[in-house]
Write a protein that holds these residues in place. Structure first.
Motif, PDB file in Angstrom:
ATOM      1  N   LYS A  81       8.307   1.775   4.366  1.00  0.00           N
ATOM      2  CA  LYS A  81       8.090   2.768   5.420  1.00  0.00           C
ATOM      3  C   LYS A  81       7.594   2.117   6.703  1.00  0.00           C
ATOM      4  CE  LYS A  81       9.261   6.207   2.866  1.00  0.00           C
ATOM      5  NZ  LYS A  81      10.516   6.881   3.127  1.00  0.00           N
ATOM      6  N   GLU A  82       6.787   1.064   6.553  1.00  0.00           N
ATOM      7  CA  GLU A  82       6.201   0.405   7.722  1.00  0.00           C
ATOM      8  C   GLU A  82       5.749  -0.998   7.320  1.00  0.00           C
ATOM      9  OE1 GLU A  82       2.738   1.569  10.989  1.00  0.00           O
ATOM     10  OE2 GLU A  82       3.141   2.902   9.308  1.00  0.00           O
TER      11      GLU A  82
ATOM     12  N   GLN B  54       0.838  -1.192   0.000  1.00  0.00           N
ATOM     13  CA  GLN B  54       0.000   0.000   0.000  1.00  0.00           C
ATOM     14  C   GLN B  54       0.876   1.246   0.000  1.00  0.00           C
ATOM     15  OE1 GLN B  54      -2.253   0.276   3.699  1.00  0.00           O
ATOM     16  NE2 GLN B  54      -4.034   1.011   2.584  1.00  0.00           N
ATOM     17  N   ASP B  55       0.444   2.285  -0.721  1.00  0.00           N
ATOM     18  CA  ASP B  55       1.155   3.561  -0.718  1.00  0.00           C
ATOM     19  C   ASP B  55       1.064   4.169   0.683  1.00  0.00           C
ATOM     20  OD1 ASP B  55       1.123   6.667  -0.958  1.00  0.00           O
ATOM     21  OD2 ASP B  55       2.035   5.985  -2.834  1.00  0.00           O
ATOM     22  N   HIS B  56       2.177   4.549   1.241  1.00  0.00           N
ATOM     23  CA  HIS B  56       2.185   5.032   2.625  1.00  0.00           C
ATOM     24  C   HIS B  56       1.510   6.378   2.799  1.00  0.00           C
ATOM     25  CE1 HIS B  56       5.525   8.121   2.946  1.00  0.00           C
ATOM     26  NE2 HIS B  56       5.670   7.695   1.708  1.00  0.00           N
ATOM     27  N   LYS B  57       1.407   7.168   1.742  1.00  0.00           N
ATOM     28  CA  LYS B  57       0.756   8.483   1.846  1.00  0.00           C
ATOM     29  C   LYS B  57      -0.725   8.421   1.486  1.00  0.00           C
ATOM     30  CE  LYS B  57       4.741  11.467   1.116  1.00  0.00           C
ATOM     31  NZ  LYS B  57       5.401  12.379   0.171  1.00  0.00           N
TER      32      LYS B  57
ATOM     33  N   ILE C  96       2.495  -4.017   3.843  1.00  0.00           N
ATOM     34  CA  ILE C  96       3.693  -3.189   3.773  1.00  0.00           C
ATOM     35  C   ILE C  96       3.313  -1.836   3.183  1.00  0.00           C
ATOM     36  CG2 ILE C  96       6.034  -2.939   2.878  1.00  0.00           C
ATOM     37  CD1 ILE C  96       6.259  -5.927   2.696  1.00  0.00           C
ATOM     38  N   LEU C  97       3.601  -0.789   3.918  1.00  0.00           N
ATOM     39  CA  LEU C  97       3.390   0.570   3.428  1.00  0.00           C
ATOM     40  C   LEU C  97       4.703   1.045   2.829  1.00  0.00           C
ATOM     41  CD1 LEU C  97       1.481   0.215   6.157  1.00  0.00           C
ATOM     42  CD2 LEU C  97       0.768   2.439   5.331  1.00  0.00           C
ATOM     43  N   VAL C  98       4.625   1.545   1.594  1.00  0.00           N
ATOM     44  CA  VAL C  98       5.837   1.867   0.849  1.00  0.00           C
ATOM     45  C   VAL C  98       5.761   3.238   0.202  1.00  0.00           C
ATOM     46  CG1 VAL C  98       6.249  -0.571   0.291  1.00  0.00           C
ATOM     47  CG2 VAL C  98       5.046   0.885  -1.366  1.00  0.00           C
TER      48      VAL C  98
END
Length: 109
Positions: free
Chosen positions: A75-76, A24-27, A88-90
């Motif tokens: 990122k997380e 998933q996109d972190h923003k 996974i946030l990327v």
């Protein structure tokens, strides 16, 4: 938490050594793709700063972006309540999908 300890928290046995992994996109929180991880690919992801997955069709590990340049910078990392799915946030560089689309989920069913 140590990497070994983090790996032990994941139930790889339930999926015959693989766990589904949502990226998933972190923003924006947009879902970019779904892939699978085994213990080795998760370890490489935890040790570095980009995502690694297990290709079921090629029977090998792959580093997302290694050939395309469209890396995913971690990122997380989260795990679900049953310890058998990873999120996974990327920060996605370029397209997440092999078709060149931003996300693999660009088509309506």
């Amino acid at each position: 938490m140590e990497i070994l300890e983090r790996l032990e928290n994941v139930n790889f046995e339930k999926g015959n050594g693989l766990v589904p992994t949502i990226v998933q996109d972190h923003k924006t929180k947009e879902v970019l793709m779904l892939a699978y991880m085994n213990k080795e690919s998760l370890k490489k992801t935890l040790e570095g700063d980009t995502t690694w997955f297990y290709s079921r069709s090629r029977n090998e590990l792959w580093n997302k972006g290694a050939t395309s340049g469209h890396f995913q910078y971690v990122k997380e990392i989260k795990i679900d309540c049953d310890n058998d799915t990873i999120l996974i946030l990327v920060e996605q560089v370029g397209a997440a999908c092999h078709t060149g689309n931003k996300t693999c989920f660009y088509r309506d069913l």
